[in-house]
Design a protein around this motif. Sequence first.
Motif, PDB file in Angstrom:
ATOM      1  N   ALA A   1      -1.404  -1.311   5.641  1.00  0.00           N
ATOM      2  CA  ALA A   1      -0.944  -0.013   5.133  1.00  0.00           C
ATOM      3  C   ALA A   1      -1.531   0.259   3.745  1.00  0.00           C
ATOM      4  O   ALA A   1      -1.953   1.383   3.447  1.00  0.00           O
ATOM      5  N   ALA A   2      -1.581  -0.769   2.910  1.00  0.00           N
ATOM      6  CA  ALA A   2      -2.142  -0.594   1.562  1.00  0.00           C
ATOM      7  C   ALA A   2      -3.626  -0.266   1.626  1.00  0.00           C
ATOM      8  O   ALA A   2      -4.114   0.574   0.861  1.00  0.00           O
ATOM      9  N   VAL A   3      -4.351  -0.905   2.547  1.00  0.00           N
ATOM     10  CA  VAL A   3      -5.779  -0.628   2.691  1.00  0.00           C
ATOM     11  C   VAL A   3      -5.999   0.803   3.170  1.00  0.00           C
ATOM     12  O   VAL A   3      -6.896   1.502   2.672  1.00  0.00           O
ATOM     13  N   ILE A   4      -5.191   1.256   4.122  1.00  0.00           N
ATOM     14  CA  ILE A   4      -5.326   2.639   4.604  1.00  0.00           C
ATOM     15  C   ILE A   4      -5.076   3.624   3.472  1.00  0.00           C
ATOM     16  O   ILE A   4      -5.819   4.588   3.297  1.00  0.00           O
ATOM     17  N   ILE A   5      -4.038   3.386   2.703  1.00  0.00           N
ATOM     18  CA  ILE A   5      -3.735   4.293   1.588  1.00  0.00           C
ATOM     19  C   ILE A   5      -4.841   4.246   0.536  1.00  0.00           C
ATOM     20  O   ILE A   5      -5.265   5.280   0.011  1.00  0.00           O
ATOM     21  N   LEU A   6      -5.342   3.057   0.236  1.00  0.00           N
ATOM     22  CA  LEU A   6      -6.424   2.923  -0.743  1.00  0.00           C
ATOM     23  C   LEU A   6      -7.696   3.625  -0.262  1.00  0.00           C
ATOM     24  O   LEU A   6      -8.340   4.341  -1.038  1.00  0.00           O
TER      25      LEU A   6
END
Length: 108
Positions: free
Chosen positions: A58-63
């Motif tokens: 999820a953090a990678v998608i948001i980043l």
Amino acid sequence: MIPALAAALTSAAVVAAGVVLLTGRSWRPALRVLLDLLTAVGLLRLSVAQGWADLVAAAVIILLRRLLWAALTVDGTARLSPASGGQKDHHLPLPVGGENGKNGRTAT
């Protein structure tokens, strides 16, 4: 149930971005829709499986969403700015104190 829903929503995100691309004839709004919907899917997956791998995904998608959009708006086209030649219209005659304007109304 949630993993199947997330997979369906991922497919729906791609379809929605395709529809935006075909109707809007611009790839930037389509990319924005795709990235926003993939972010929502990532957060949906995160709400069920609370493991570190899901949090990182999820953090990678948001980043990626933030970095891609920042890279696309560097040229300034996504910023709100006045249209070219958009000087203020100071030359418009306005009715002043008791005069009638174009529509016949009296200014107070």
